[in-house]
Design a protein around this motif. Sequence first.
Motif, PDB file in Angstrom:
ATOM      1  N   THR A  42       0.600  -1.191  -0.124  1.00  0.00           N
ATOM      2  CA  THR A  42      -0.101  -0.054  -0.087  1.00  0.00           C
ATOM      3  C   THR A  42       0.912   1.386   0.100  1.00  0.00           C
ATOM      4  O   THR A  42       0.538   2.228  -0.963  1.00  0.00           O
ATOM      5  N   PHE A  43       2.113   1.258   0.923  1.00  0.00           N
ATOM      6  CA  PHE A  43       2.883   2.463   0.665  1.00  0.00           C
ATOM      7  C   PHE A  43       3.317   2.498  -0.593  1.00  0.00           C
ATOM      8  O   PHE A  43       3.719   3.646  -1.186  1.00  0.00           O
ATOM      9  N   ALA A  44       3.751   1.653  -1.145  1.00  0.00           N
ATOM     10  CA  ALA A  44       4.564   1.557  -2.484  1.00  0.00           C
ATOM     11  C   ALA A  44       3.438   2.203  -3.641  1.00  0.00           C
ATOM     12  O   ALA A  44       3.852   3.024  -4.370  1.00  0.00           O
ATOM     13  N   SER A  45       2.191   1.541  -3.473  1.00  0.00           N
ATOM     14  CA  SER A  45       1.139   1.812  -4.359  1.00  0.00           C
ATOM     15  C   SER A  45       0.942   3.551  -4.105  1.00  0.00           C
ATOM     16  O   SER A  45       0.796   4.362  -5.490  1.00  0.00           O
ATOM     17  N   ASP A  58       6.950  -1.440  21.204  1.00  0.00           N
ATOM     18  CA  ASP A  58       5.276  -1.252  21.350  1.00  0.00           C
ATOM     19  C   ASP A  58       4.865  -0.170  20.285  1.00  0.00           C
ATOM     20  O   ASP A  58       3.327  -0.078  20.082  1.00  0.00           O
ATOM     21  N   HIS A  59       5.698   0.813  19.767  1.00  0.00           N
ATOM     22  CA  HIS A  59       5.016   1.849  19.084  1.00  0.00           C
ATOM     23  C   HIS A  59       5.156   1.488  17.420  1.00  0.00           C
ATOM     24  O   HIS A  59       4.581   2.391  16.787  1.00  0.00           O
ATOM     25  N   ILE A  66       3.043   2.763  11.909  1.00  0.00           N
ATOM     26  CA  ILE A  66       2.720   2.244  10.651  1.00  0.00           C
ATOM     27  C   ILE A  66       1.342   2.423  10.343  1.00  0.00           C
ATOM     28  O   ILE A  66       0.907   2.942   9.182  1.00  0.00           O
ATOM     29  N   HIS A  67       0.462   2.138  11.237  1.00  0.00           N
ATOM     30  CA  HIS A  67      -0.822   2.154  11.165  1.00  0.00           C
ATOM     31  C   HIS A  67      -1.409   3.507  10.947  1.00  0.00           C
ATOM     32  O   HIS A  67      -2.275   3.884   9.975  1.00  0.00           O
ATOM     33  N   ARG A  83      -1.352   8.980   4.801  1.00  0.00           N
ATOM     34  CA  ARG A  83      -0.957   8.888   3.535  1.00  0.00           C
ATOM     35  C   ARG A  83      -2.131   8.564   2.607  1.00  0.00           C
ATOM     36  O   ARG A  83      -2.439   8.967   1.512  1.00  0.00           O
ATOM     37  N   ALA A  84      -2.935   7.477   2.916  1.00  0.00           N
ATOM     38  CA  ALA A  84      -3.999   6.938   1.813  1.00  0.00           C
ATOM     39  C   ALA A  84      -5.341   8.093   1.984  1.00  0.00           C
ATOM     40  O   ALA A  84      -5.441   8.279   0.738  1.00  0.00           O
TER      41      ALA A  84
END
Length: 149
Positions: A34-37, A103-104, A109-110, A116-117
């Motif tokens: 998804t990041f690459a897209s 834990d972070h 990432i989430h 970004r999306a």
Amino acid sequence: FALVTRGWEAHKMARYELTLRKRDKEMSAEASRTFASIDAKATGLLTHTSMMIAGLGLIAPLVADNHFEVGIVVAEIAIYLLIALGCLRCLSVFRTHEFEADDHVHTVIHRELIIRAELYSLCIRIAIVFTIVVFIMLPLLYFWTEKAA
């Protein structure tokens, strides 16, 4: 090197590759894809906005005969610059210090995936609508004169 690592402690520099490895290991295949897209799509949109900014800059002397019309073209360029900033944010890289705490990692990432999306989605919608607006406005600015009004 000193400029980009200003304020870093020696242990942070020594653990840099380890932190990157940890990030890559913790990131799921779906998140990576998804990041690459998003990166690829934001790059394309950034190209479009750059071309529109250049085109508006070149065409401005042909369509803008007074301060009001110049203001319209400048506003159009400003909106495309805001879209470009959104695209650049979509292309930003993670800072390694964000992944130092175990834990972070998933939270970062989430959160970044959502930002970004949704930011890309907003930028592409605005770019589509605004390109249509520019497509309509340019002939109006070109053919409309104060004598015709």
